[in-house]
Write a protein that holds these residues in place. Structure first.
Motif, PDB file in Angstrom:
ATOM      1  N   ALA A 147      38.274  45.314  33.054  1.00 51.29           N
ATOM      2  CA  ALA A 147      39.037  43.481  33.671  1.00 51.29           C
ATOM      3  C   ALA A 147      39.142  43.146  34.655  1.00 51.29           C
ATOM      4  N   THR A 148      39.672  44.081  35.400  1.00 48.83           N
ATOM      5  CA  THR A 148      40.017  43.536  37.034  1.00 48.83           C
ATOM      6  C   THR A 148      38.812  43.931  37.637  1.00 48.83           C
ATOM      7  N   THR A 149      37.746  45.453  37.211  1.00 47.84           N
ATOM      8  CA  THR A 149      36.525  45.419  38.421  1.00 47.84           C
ATOM      9  C   THR A 149      35.396  44.081  38.065  1.00 47.84           C
ATOM     10  N   THR A 150      35.534  43.587  36.701  1.00 53.79           N
ATOM     11  CA  THR A 150      34.675  42.041  36.197  1.00 53.79           C
ATOM     12  C   THR A 150      35.279  40.822  37.243  1.00 53.79           C
ATOM     13  N   ALA A 151      37.056  40.643  37.508  1.00 51.44           N
ATOM     14  CA  ALA A 151      37.798  40.167  38.462  1.00 51.44           C
ATOM     15  C   ALA A 151      37.551  40.065  39.872  1.00 51.44           C
ATOM     16  N   VAL A 152      37.299  41.148  40.128  1.00 51.33           N
ATOM     17  CA  VAL A 152      36.869  41.573  41.271  1.00 51.33           C
ATOM     18  C   VAL A 152      35.788  40.907  41.868  1.00 51.33           C
ATOM     19  N   LEU A 153      34.797  41.789  40.756  1.00 53.63           N
ATOM     20  CA  LEU A 153      32.517  41.104  41.041  1.00 53.63           C
ATOM     21  C   LEU A 153      33.019  39.531  41.084  1.00 53.63           C
ATOM     22  N   ILE A 154      33.494  38.586  40.457  1.00 56.51           N
ATOM     23  CA  ILE A 154      34.065  37.359  39.469  1.00 56.51           C
ATOM     24  C   ILE A 154      34.413  36.853  41.519  1.00 56.51           C
ATOM     25  N   GLY A 155      34.861  37.452  42.436  1.00 57.55           N
ATOM     26  CA  GLY A 155      35.484  36.769  43.387  1.00 57.55           C
ATOM     27  C   GLY A 155      34.908  36.871  44.480  1.00 57.55           C
ATOM     28  N   VAL A 156      34.285  37.754  44.681  1.00 51.40           N
ATOM     29  CA  VAL A 156      33.309  38.789  45.343  1.00 51.40           C
ATOM     30  C   VAL A 156      31.904  37.433  45.227  1.00 51.40           C
ATOM     31  N   ARG A 157      31.634  37.487  44.238  1.00 56.35           N
ATOM     32  CA  ARG A 157      30.345  36.829  44.065  1.00 56.35           C
ATOM     33  C   ARG A 157      30.901  35.096  44.232  1.00 56.35           C
ATOM     34  N   LEU A 158      31.767  34.765  44.035  1.00 51.11           N
ATOM     35  CA  LEU A 158      31.818  33.457  44.778  1.00 51.11           C
ATOM     36  C   LEU A 158      32.310  32.715  45.634  1.00 51.11           C
ATOM     37  N   LEU A 159      32.908  33.538  46.940  1.00 51.74           N
ATOM     38  CA  LEU A 159      33.044  33.796  48.179  1.00 51.74           C
ATOM     39  C   LEU A 159      31.088  34.259  48.531  1.00 51.74           C
ATOM     40  N   VAL A 160      30.379  34.982  48.309  1.00 46.92           N
ATOM     41  CA  VAL A 160      29.216  34.944  49.102  1.00 46.92           C
ATOM     42  C   VAL A 160      28.886  33.684  48.832  1.00 46.92           C
ATOM     43  N   LEU A 161      29.093  33.123  46.945  1.00 43.95           N
ATOM     44  CA  LEU A 161      28.458  31.453  47.160  1.00 43.95           C
ATOM     45  C   LEU A 161      28.705  30.638  47.628  1.00 43.95           C
ATOM     46  N   ALA A 162      29.785  30.555  48.478  1.00 42.27           N
ATOM     47  CA  ALA A 162      30.771  29.676  49.246  1.00 42.27           C
ATOM     48  C   ALA A 162      29.893  30.285  50.046  1.00 42.27           C
ATOM     49  N   LEU A 163      30.050  30.688  50.395  1.00 43.08           N
ATOM     50  CA  LEU A 163      29.355  30.778  52.555  1.00 43.08           C
ATOM     51  C   LEU A 163      28.053  31.097  52.560  1.00 43.08           C
ATOM     52  N   GLY A 164      26.828  31.184  51.231  1.00 45.85           N
ATOM     53  CA  GLY A 164      25.537  31.051  51.474  1.00 45.85           C
ATOM     54  C   GLY A 164      25.655  29.115  51.520  1.00 45.85           C
ATOM     55  N   ILE A 165      26.861  28.895  50.538  1.00 49.74           N
ATOM     56  CA  ILE A 165      26.338  26.900  50.920  1.00 49.74           C
ATOM     57  C   ILE A 165      26.299  26.007  52.161  1.00 49.74           C
ATOM     58  N   LEU A 166      27.808  27.141  52.869  1.00 47.91           N
ATOM     59  CA  LEU A 166      27.945  26.725  53.793  1.00 47.91           C
ATOM     60  C   LEU A 166      27.188  26.705  54.934  1.00 47.91           C
ATOM     61  N   ILE A 167      26.530  27.903  55.027  1.00 50.28           N
ATOM     62  CA  ILE A 167      25.152  28.509  56.330  1.00 50.28           C
ATOM     63  C   ILE A 167      23.975  27.380  55.824  1.00 50.28           C
ATOM     64  N   THR A 168      23.171  26.911  54.469  1.00 52.97           N
ATOM     65  CA  THR A 168      22.901  25.649  53.906  1.00 52.97           C
ATOM     66  C   THR A 168      22.371  24.940  53.944  1.00 52.97           C
TER      67      THR A 168
END
Length: 91
Positions: free
Chosen positions: A3-24
């Motif tokens: 559960a901790t690993t999944t939560a970290v993965l989701i958090g990192v993915r959301l951060l990457v998604l937000a950065l990608g949206i900003l760059i786009t």
């Protein structure tokens, strides 16, 4: 632990998604200011890469697909985005 690993993965993915949206977004705004094809292609390339990150997260969390399969799908989207960026730089 899982559960901790999944939560970290989701958090990192959301951060990457937000950065990608900003760059786009900023790439698209630069295209609107300049009207140049390479900025248009850059916005499209970054958008495709960002879409790949989004699709991977959705397919894994809600699609019930295997992690290896969603990584393959994401990698194809990232590769396609890089091709668009390369074409933009080579012209």
């Amino acid at each position: 632990m899982v559960a901790t690993t999944t939560a970290v993965l989701i958090g990192v993915r959301l951060l990457v998604l937000a950065l990608g949206i900003l760059i786009t977004y900023y790439s698209f705004e630069a295209y609107r200011r300049t009207g140049t094809y390479y900025m248009r292609n850059a916005a499209a390339g970054f958008g495709i890469i960002t879409l790949g990150v989004f699709i991977e997260g959705v397919l894994f969390e809600f699609g019930g697909l295997d992690l290896a399969l969603v990584h393959i799908i994401e990698s194809v989207a990232i590769g396609l985005g890089f091709v668009v960026l390369l074409v933009s730089l080579r012209r």
